[in-house]
Scaffold this motif. Structure first.
Motif, PDB file in Angstrom:
ATOM      1  N   SER A 151      22.884  61.815  94.303  1.00  0.00           N
ATOM      2  CA  SER A 151      22.642  61.325  94.456  1.00  0.00           C
ATOM      3  C   SER A 151      22.741  60.074  94.194  1.00  0.00           C
ATOM      4  CB  SER A 151      20.809  60.923  95.075  1.00  0.00           C
ATOM      5  OG  SER A 151      20.346  62.465  95.623  1.00  0.00           O
ATOM      6  N   GLY A 152      22.599  59.808  92.663  1.00  0.00           N
ATOM      7  CA  GLY A 152      23.171  58.917  92.001  1.00  0.00           C
ATOM      8  C   GLY A 152      23.987  57.732  92.423  1.00  0.00           C
ATOM      9  N   PHE A 153      25.332  58.443  92.556  1.00  0.00           N
ATOM     10  CA  PHE A 153      26.789  58.443  92.801  1.00  0.00           C
ATOM     11  C   PHE A 153      26.727  57.146  94.350  1.00  0.00           C
ATOM     12  CE2 PHE A 153      28.578  62.284  90.715  1.00  0.00           C
ATOM     13  CZ  PHE A 153      28.949  61.636  90.230  1.00  0.00           C
ATOM     14  N   PHE A 154      25.914  57.275  94.959  1.00  0.00           N
ATOM     15  CA  PHE A 154      24.958  56.749  96.174  1.00  0.00           C
ATOM     16  C   PHE A 154      24.781  54.682  95.459  1.00  0.00           C
ATOM     17  CE2 PHE A 154      23.451  60.190  98.651  1.00  0.00           C
ATOM     18  CZ  PHE A 154      24.517  59.512  99.807  1.00  0.00           C
ATOM     19  N   VAL A 155      24.439  55.201  94.294  1.00  0.00           N
ATOM     20  CA  VAL A 155      24.881  53.569  93.091  1.00  0.00           C
ATOM     21  C   VAL A 155      25.647  53.533  92.908  1.00  0.00           C
ATOM     22  CG1 VAL A 155      23.852  52.437  91.747  1.00  0.00           C
ATOM     23  CG2 VAL A 155      22.236  54.268  92.781  1.00  0.00           C
ATOM     24  N   SER A 156      26.521  53.252  93.233  1.00  0.00           N
ATOM     25  CA  SER A 156      28.241  53.340  92.622  1.00  0.00           C
ATOM     26  C   SER A 156      29.197  53.287  93.947  1.00  0.00           C
ATOM     27  CB  SER A 156      29.124  54.701  92.389  1.00  0.00           C
ATOM     28  OG  SER A 156      28.540  55.271  90.936  1.00  0.00           O
ATOM     29  N   VAL A 157      28.891  53.476  95.094  1.00  0.00           N
ATOM     30  CA  VAL A 157      28.969  53.516  96.430  1.00  0.00           C
ATOM     31  C   VAL A 157      28.476  52.251  97.085  1.00  0.00           C
ATOM     32  CG1 VAL A 157      28.862  53.841  98.688  1.00  0.00           C
ATOM     33  CG2 VAL A 157      29.278  55.733  96.858  1.00  0.00           C
ATOM     34  N   ALA A 158      27.413  51.902  96.544  1.00  0.00           N
ATOM     35  CA  ALA A 158      27.131  50.192  97.056  1.00  0.00           C
ATOM     36  C   ALA A 158      27.333  49.388  96.189  1.00  0.00           C
ATOM     37  CB  ALA A 158      25.606  49.835  96.928  1.00  0.00           C
ATOM     38  N   THR A 177      37.220  55.043  96.148  1.00  0.00           N
ATOM     39  CA  THR A 177      37.159  56.564  95.051  1.00  0.00           C
ATOM     40  C   THR A 177      36.067  56.919  94.825  1.00  0.00           C
ATOM     41  OG1 THR A 177      37.317  54.508  93.287  1.00  0.00           O
ATOM     42  CG2 THR A 177      39.517  56.374  94.153  1.00  0.00           C
ATOM     43  N   THR A 178      34.948  55.759  94.965  1.00  0.00           N
ATOM     44  CA  THR A 178      33.882  56.727  95.011  1.00  0.00           C
ATOM     45  C   THR A 178      33.050  57.822  95.299  1.00  0.00           C
ATOM     46  OG1 THR A 178      32.508  54.375  95.999  1.00  0.00           O
ATOM     47  CG2 THR A 178      32.427  54.115  93.806  1.00  0.00           C
ATOM     48  N   LEU A 179      33.576  57.622  96.370  1.00  0.00           N
ATOM     49  CA  LEU A 179      33.159  58.018  98.183  1.00  0.00           C
ATOM     50  C   LEU A 179      33.400  59.612  97.329  1.00  0.00           C
ATOM     51  CD1 LEU A 179      34.321  55.867 100.758  1.00  0.00           C
ATOM     52  CD2 LEU A 179      32.274  56.075 100.008  1.00  0.00           C
ATOM     53  N   PRO A 180      34.238  60.700  96.968  1.00  0.00           N
ATOM     54  CA  PRO A 180      34.515  61.745  96.964  1.00  0.00           C
ATOM     55  C   PRO A 180      33.402  61.850  96.433  1.00  0.00           C
ATOM     56  CG  PRO A 180      37.037  60.464  97.092  1.00  0.00           C
ATOM     57  CD  PRO A 180      35.454  59.468  96.583  1.00  0.00           C
ATOM     58  N   LEU A 181      33.057  61.427  94.849  1.00  0.00           N
ATOM     59  CA  LEU A 181      31.491  61.528  94.030  1.00  0.00           C
ATOM     60  C   LEU A 181      30.696  62.243  94.480  1.00  0.00           C
ATOM     61  CD1 LEU A 181      32.267  58.539  92.012  1.00  0.00           C
ATOM     62  CD2 LEU A 181      32.993  60.825  90.891  1.00  0.00           C
ATOM     63  N   LEU A 182      30.446  61.661  95.540  1.00  0.00           N
ATOM     64  CA  LEU A 182      28.716  62.534  96.261  1.00  0.00           C
ATOM     65  C   LEU A 182      29.254  64.066  96.871  1.00  0.00           C
ATOM     66  CD1 LEU A 182      28.638  59.301  99.191  1.00  0.00           C
ATOM     67  CD2 LEU A 182      27.503  59.539  96.745  1.00  0.00           C
ATOM     68  N   VAL A 183      30.289  64.424  96.958  1.00  0.00           N
ATOM     69  CA  VAL A 183      30.724  65.924  97.501  1.00  0.00           C
ATOM     70  C   VAL A 183      31.202  66.175  96.366  1.00  0.00           C
ATOM     71  CG1 VAL A 183      30.676  65.226  99.867  1.00  0.00           C
ATOM     72  CG2 VAL A 183      32.934  65.018  98.390  1.00  0.00           C
ATOM     73  N   LEU A 197      33.728  67.859  89.931  1.00  0.00           N
ATOM     74  CA  LEU A 197      33.669  66.678  89.429  1.00  0.00           C
ATOM     75  C   LEU A 197      34.861  65.796  88.505  1.00  0.00           C
ATOM     76  CD1 LEU A 197      31.196  64.885  89.016  1.00  0.00           C
ATOM     77  CD2 LEU A 197      30.395  65.711  87.395  1.00  0.00           C
ATOM     78  N   ALA A 198      35.223  66.516  88.034  1.00  0.00           N
ATOM     79  CA  ALA A 198      36.433  66.314  87.054  1.00  0.00           C
ATOM     80  C   ALA A 198      37.176  65.300  87.641  1.00  0.00           C
ATOM     81  CB  ALA A 198      36.684  66.623  86.107  1.00  0.00           C
TER      82      ALA A 198
END
Length: 407
Positions: A366-373, A289-295, A302-303
């Motif tokens: 791009s900050g959400f890439f940290v969440s994905v990793a 569920t971190t992946l949808p944050l990227l788009v 976002l909410a």
């Protein structure tokens, strides 16, 4: 069908220590942000405020497991009383130093001493374990505590900042210190539910972090902590970029709400699946569920994405603490729980730093890439560690046999 949450509070003393524990743990959320709110207004330097808050948080992350280890050896009252007194007095000095513009070294010295604050969440869970060990009510109690933790982070941070802005710069820290003093006093006065000190003569003299299950869970939860710290930082950055900075607090509240709701539901169920598999599934959901944050490039999207990404946080904590209760000797329980909560705190600090750096360099989204990793690393950790996490329930000899030096 009876409400399982009402059933756990039928046990004598549970309402009292749960209430006192909730008040005493509010400073966990109030103090770090309260330091920032206070110093940014009294000194006007955000770097100093951030550095002081980080110093306190990291020092507490290092000291808290050592304090909890002493709690396991000597009992809650003998350790919580002196450490709370040290922490309260240090916070008072910190507030005075900020108000009177004392030298910077006094700020850092008092912040380091304030880090002696004991881990109330670990001690509350130790009391629940003492009452419901090997009974279904323990899962419900842990779910209740995870929900309480969510409320602490929702209410504590907002209350601390709100008081500092509405009244005077030191107001948030002052109220936080009062909560620590009064809540801890009320908690310790309830001696009837204090866990008895377990013997250590069967080879349990080392630290709980030497046990492989504690290492696996703590390491995984460092990255889980990083995922939701990153989500908070990135949310603030994106809403500001979209011209709606006021939406950040609402979205972050929605994030915690998703976790709170599912945690309450999980706690009411008596799931039969092994806990290590439940943990892997919960972390897999967090990672996916971190992946949808990227788009998510609008406030409504976002909410929604943030709400979905938060639903598995409480279940992760519930199963993690359940595994600690089963895989750690009784004489090490408080320390084992504290290592896990410390891992979450370290992850939040590192996640905030990493997300801030990525946002500055590559933009808010791009900050959400940290969440994905971070989610991917946490999932890989628990999948690799399934065999160790699924070992037979712990006794003194068995756990000691499974202990390995921390690398």
């Amino acid at each position: 069908m009876q409400n399982p949450y009402s059933e756990i509070f039928h046990a004598p003393g549970t309402k009292g220590f749960a209430t006192a524990g909730f008040i005493a743990r509010l400073p966990i959320a109030m103090a770090p942000i309260g330091i920032v709110a206070m110093l940014s207004q009294t000194n006007g330097e955000y770097w100093l405020a951030g550095a002081l808050s980080a110093t306190y948080a990291l020092a507490n992350a290092f000291v808290a497991p050592q304090i909890s280890r002493l709690v396991d050896r000597l009992g809650q009252t003998r350790i919580v009383v002196p450490t709370t007194i040290i922490s309260v007095l240090a916070f008072v000095v910190l507030i005075a130093a900020a108000n009177r513009h004392w030298p910077i070294w006094t700020l850092f010295a008092s912040a380091l001493l304030a880090a002696a604050m004991p881990s109330i969440p670990a001690m509350v869970r130790a009391r629940w374990t003492e009452i419901f060990r090997d009974r279904p009510g323990l899962n419900t109690a842990f779910a209740f505590e995870s929900a309480a933790d969510e409320l602490v982070y929702i209410a504590g941070a907002s209350l601390s900042v709100g008081l500092s802005v509405a009244l005077f710069p030191e107001a948030g820290m002052l109220v936080s210190t009062l909560f620590l003093a009064l809540g801890s006093t009320a908690f310790i006065l309830q001696r009837s539910t204090e866990p008895r000190v377990r013997p250590t003569e069967h080879g349990s003299h080392g630290s709980a972090i030497r046990l492989r299950p504690v290492q696996i869970i703590t390491f995984a939860l460092i990255f889980i902590g990083a995922t939701f710290a990153t989500t908070e930082v990135s949310t603030v950055a994106i809403t500001k970029e979209l011209g709606q900075p006021g939406a950040a607090s609402l979205i972050i509240g929605v994030y915690a709400l998703g976790s709170f709701v599912l945690g309450i539901v999980i706690g009411a169920l008596n799931l039969r699946m092994p806990l290590q598999r439940q943990l892997a599934i919960a972390i897999a959901i967090i990672a996916l569920t971190t992946l949808p944050l990227l788009v998510a490039d609008t406030v409504p999207l976002l909410a929604l994405a943030v709400f979905v990404s938060g639903v598995a946080i409480s279940p992760t904590f519930i199963t993690a603490f359940g595994l600690i209760e089963r895989r750690v000797p009784e004489a090490m329980l408080t320390e084992g729980v504290t290592w896990v909560t410390t891992g979450i705190g370290i992850g939040m600090a590192l996640g905030s730093f990493a997300a801030g750096a990525v946002v500055d360099a590559f933009g808010a989204q791009s900050g959400f890439f940290v969440s994905v990793a971070a989610g991917a690393i946490a999932l890989a950790t628990v999948l690799i560690g399934q065999r160790s996490l699924g070992a037979p329930d712990c006794d003194f000899a068995g756990c000691e046999a499974a202990a390995v030096p921390a690398e």
